[in-house]
Write an enzyme that holds these catalytic residues in place. Structure first.
Site, PDB file in Angstrom:
ATOM      1  N   LYS A  11       0.841  -1.198   0.000  1.00 39.78           N
ATOM      2  CA  LYS A  11       0.000   0.000   0.000  1.00 39.78           C
ATOM      3  C   LYS A  11       0.883   1.257   0.000  1.00 39.78           C
ATOM      4  CE  LYS A  11      -3.810  -2.361   2.385  1.00 39.78           C
ATOM      5  NZ  LYS A  11      -4.613  -2.416   3.623  1.00 39.78           N
ATOM      6  N   TYR A  51     -12.111  -2.817  -3.409  1.00 40.68           N
ATOM      7  CA  TYR A  51     -12.652  -2.966  -2.056  1.00 40.68           C
ATOM      8  C   TYR A  51     -14.187  -2.955  -2.052  1.00 40.68           C
ATOM      9  CZ  TYR A  51      -8.103  -2.548   0.339  1.00 40.68           C
ATOM     10  OH  TYR A  51      -6.836  -2.765   0.830  1.00 40.68           O
ATOM     11  N   ASN A 114      -1.612  -0.215   7.425  1.00 36.89           N
ATOM     12  CA  ASN A 114      -1.103  -1.573   7.683  1.00 36.89           C
ATOM     13  C   ASN A 114      -0.283  -2.167   6.523  1.00 36.89           C
ATOM     14  OD1 ASN A 114      -3.215  -2.127   5.993  1.00 36.89           O
ATOM     15  ND2 ASN A 114      -4.281  -3.520   7.378  1.00 36.89           N
ATOM     16  N   HIS A 117      -1.652  -5.607   1.389  1.00 34.96           N
ATOM     17  CA  HIS A 117      -2.918  -6.297   1.116  1.00 34.96           C
ATOM     18  C   HIS A 117      -2.618  -7.701   0.613  1.00 34.96           C
ATOM     19  CE1 HIS A 117      -6.787  -7.312  -0.729  1.00 34.96           C
ATOM     20  NE2 HIS A 117      -6.071  -7.748  -1.753  1.00 34.96           N
ATOM     21  N   GLU A 128      -9.049 -10.286  -8.232  1.00 35.43           N
ATOM     22  CA  GLU A 128      -8.119  -9.172  -8.024  1.00 35.43           C
ATOM     23  C   GLU A 128      -6.996  -9.184  -9.070  1.00 35.43           C
ATOM     24  OE1 GLU A 128      -7.017  -9.523  -3.883  1.00 35.43           O
ATOM     25  OE2 GLU A 128      -9.032  -8.968  -3.216  1.00 35.43           O
TER      26      GLU A 128
HETATM   27  N1  UDP Z   1      -9.446  -1.216   7.611  1.00 37.80           N
HETATM   28  C1  UDP Z   1      -9.545  -0.088   8.419  1.00 37.80           C
HETATM   29  N2  UDP Z   1     -10.297  -0.165   9.575  1.00 37.80           N
HETATM   30  C2  UDP Z   1     -10.919  -1.302   9.951  1.00 37.80           C
HETATM   31  C3  UDP Z   1     -10.806  -2.445   9.142  1.00 37.80           C
HETATM   32  C4  UDP Z   1     -10.058  -2.368   7.969  1.00 37.80           C
HETATM   33  O1  UDP Z   1      -8.992   0.965   8.109  1.00 37.80           O
HETATM   34  O2  UDP Z   1     -11.560  -1.322  11.015  1.00 37.80           O
HETATM   35  C5  UDP Z   1      -8.650  -1.152   6.377  1.00 37.80           C
HETATM   36  C6  UDP Z   1      -7.293  -1.832   6.524  1.00 37.80           C
HETATM   37  O3  UDP Z   1      -6.332  -1.092   5.782  1.00 37.80           O
HETATM   38  C7  UDP Z   1      -7.540  -3.191   5.874  1.00 37.80           C
HETATM   39  C8  UDP Z   1      -8.494  -2.789   4.742  1.00 37.80           C
HETATM   40  O4  UDP Z   1      -9.330  -1.812   5.332  1.00 37.80           O
HETATM   41  O5  UDP Z   1      -6.346  -3.788   5.425  1.00 37.80           O
HETATM   42  C9  UDP Z   1      -9.339  -3.907   4.194  1.00 37.80           C
HETATM   43  O6  UDP Z   1     -10.039  -4.531   5.252  1.00 37.80           O
HETATM   44  P1  UDP Z   1     -10.148  -6.108   5.334  1.00 37.80           P
HETATM   45  O7  UDP Z   1     -11.155  -6.433   6.381  1.00 37.80           O
HETATM   46  O8  UDP Z   1     -10.356  -6.673   3.970  1.00 37.80           O
HETATM   47  O9  UDP Z   1      -8.703  -6.516   5.915  1.00 37.80           O
HETATM   48  P2  UDP Z   1      -7.471  -7.255   5.197  1.00 37.80           P
HETATM   49  O10 UDP Z   1      -8.052  -8.286   4.248  1.00 37.80           O
HETATM   50  O11 UDP Z   1      -6.665  -6.197   4.499  1.00 37.80           O
HETATM   51  O12 UDP Z   1      -6.694  -7.892   6.319  1.00 37.80           O
HETATM   52 MG    MG Z   2      -9.440  -8.035   2.766  1.00 36.14          MG
END
Ligand code: UDP
Ligand code: MG
Length: 150
Positions: A11, A51, A114, A117, A128
């Site tokens: 990211k 997303y 974080n 992805h 994707e």
């Molecule tokens: N995210 C956030 N707040 C939250 C949950 C997710 O900002 O409470 C962001 C975070 O960057 C995350 C992304 O949204 O990586 C996508 O969320 P997902 O649940 O798909 O998590 P991932 O698959 O990335 O672990």
């Molecule tokens: Mg995810």
């Protein structure tokens, strides 16, 4: 199956912090095979599609703004159970819950920054990959595989 593929993306925060090589290196050293790699400044529409499953979440607008803040580096990795193992290597969504030794557990603190992805299923990985690499990715055989797979 060794032909399983996943989409891994560094990211904007990870790119700016110089962590692209670190992410690539971990997947390379683990033994996964690189099929595609590129830096791109995605559009809002592209990110909203990526997303799409999260569009009703309260954090969605902030997430899209975060992802628009700079270029991302997308990659396609292949190998046995690479989707699930890739997620394990990234760590938990919230870095504070990520074990040390994972990418997020070693380099991140906040969920909204974080670093990386990873696709969450084989099905979403293929969607994707099609979204981020419409031109397609490489495929090749590696003699190295005989040292990695029994
Ligand atoms: N995210 C956030 N707040 C939250 C949950 C997710 O900002 O409470 C962001 C975070 O960057 C995350 C992304 O949204 O990586 C996508 O969320 P997902 O649940 O798909 O998590 P991932 O698959 O990335 O672990
Ligand atoms: Mg995810």
């Amino acid at each position: 199956m060794a032909s399983e593929r996943t989409y891994i993306m560094v990211k904007p925060d990870g790119v700016e912090r110089g962590l692209v090589g670190e992410v690539i290196s971990r997947f390379e050293k683990r033994g996964f095979k690189l099929l595609g790699l590129k830096a791109v400044q995605p559009t809002r529409q592209h990110l909203e599609q990526h997303y799409g499953d999260l569009k009703d979440k309260p954090f969605f607008p902030k997430l899209v703004d975060y992802m628009l803040s700079g270029p991302v580096v997308g990659m396609v990795w292949a190998g046995l159970s690479v989707v699930k193992t890739g997620r394990v290597m990234l760590g938990a969504t919230n870095p504070l819950a990520s074990a040390p030794g994972t990418i997020r557990g070693d380099y991140a603190i906040d969920v909204g920054k974080n670093i990386c992805h990873g696709s969450d299923s084989v099905d979403s990985a293929e969607k994707e990959i099609a979204l981020w690499f419409p031109e397609g990715v490489c495929n090749y055989t590696r003699s190295l595989d005989k040292l990695i797979y029994e």
